[in-house]
Design an enzyme around this catalytic site. Structure first.
Site, PDB file in Angstrom:
ATOM      1  N   ARG A 110      -2.230  -5.808  -8.022  1.00 23.83           N
ATOM      2  CA  ARG A 110      -1.163  -6.794  -7.846  1.00 23.83           C
ATOM      3  C   ARG A 110      -1.235  -7.843  -8.945  1.00 23.83           C
ATOM      4  O   ARG A 110      -0.779  -7.647 -10.045  1.00 23.83           O
ATOM      5  CB  ARG A 110      -1.252  -7.448  -6.465  1.00 23.83           C
ATOM      6  N   HIS A 124       0.841  -1.205   0.000  1.00 26.57           N
ATOM      7  CA  HIS A 124       0.000   0.000   0.000  1.00 26.57           C
ATOM      8  C   HIS A 124       0.877   1.257   0.000  1.00 26.57           C
ATOM      9  O   HIS A 124       0.631   2.189  -0.752  1.00 26.57           O
ATOM     10  CB  HIS A 124      -0.872   0.046   1.266  1.00 26.57           C
ATOM     11  N   LYS A 174     -14.916  -8.068   5.973  1.00 22.05           N
ATOM     12  CA  LYS A 174     -14.627  -8.950   7.118  1.00 22.05           C
ATOM     13  C   LYS A 174     -14.406  -8.093   8.368  1.00 22.05           C
ATOM     14  O   LYS A 174     -13.952  -6.954   8.254  1.00 22.05           O
ATOM     15  CB  LYS A 174     -13.354  -9.761   6.848  1.00 22.05           C
ATOM     16  N   SER A 198      -3.002  -7.612   2.836  1.00 23.49           N
ATOM     17  CA  SER A 198      -3.296  -7.502   4.267  1.00 23.49           C
ATOM     18  C   SER A 198      -3.751  -8.849   4.817  1.00 23.49           C
ATOM     19  O   SER A 198      -3.384  -9.236   5.927  1.00 23.49           O
ATOM     20  CB  SER A 198      -4.395  -6.458   4.506  1.00 23.49           C
TER      21      SER A 198
END
Ligand code: PNS
Length: 157
Positions: free
Chosen positions: A89, A17, A41, A126
């Site tokens: 990504r 990030h 989540k 993450s």
């Protein structure tokens, strides 16, 4: 004066990030990092913790950090943002990001700039960082030191 809005869950911020955000700073005059209040989540880090981490990583103007809730394009419009910036990504990101980019442009006309993550950060997410950390693996080279220290304060359960 071009403002980029960079939204995400950032639970927690990773070196990937930070790399994308630093490179976005070379392209735009003002960067607003938008930390979503309620990611899909349940987050490991609260909204306050995630925004505070970014404030430590980017302590000064022209970077601002906000928490947000609700429709992203409304927030972007209220900020006067010219573009949305997201990191990209692997291929798995592509369809997800393209769908959101199209939807956001459909809703508001705002364009999305997808910046490819630097090669050395392509595998960092993450969720993988949290999984490796929970299982006792070494994530010290995957996240900024403030995030690594904050992880040490969290229970692994
Ligand atoms: O880091 P993430 O989890 O990929 O970020 C996803 C995020 C926050 C960009 C996305 O969930 C989002 O835009 N949330 C705000 C609600 C919204 O506007 N949804 C419609 C998106 S097209």
């Amino acid at each position: 004066m071009k403002t980029a809005f960079c939204p995400g869950s950032f639970d927690p911020p990773t070196n990937g990030h930070v790399d994308v955000l630093r490179r976005a700073l070379d392209l735009f005059d003002r960067l607003v990092i938008g930390v979503v209040a309620n990611p899909s989540k349940a987050p490991l880090f609260s909204l306050e913790e995630r925004t505070a981490l970014f404030q430590e990583i980017f302590p000064a103007s022209p970077v601002e950090v906000i928490g947000f809730d609700g429709l992203l394009v409304e927030v972007a419009r209220n900020l006067g943002a010219d573009v949305l910036v997201k990191g990209l990504r692997e291929g798995v990101d592509f369809e997800y990001e393209m769908a959101m980019a199209h939807m956001n442009r459909h809703l508001s006309g705002i364009e999305t700039v997808l910046l490819p993550t630097s090669a050395e950060h392509r595998f960092i997410s993450s969720s993988l960082v949290k999984e490796v950390w929970r299982l006792g693996g070494d994530v010290s080279r995957l996240v900024p030191s403030v995030v690594f220290n904050a992880l040490k304060e969290k229970a692994r359960a």
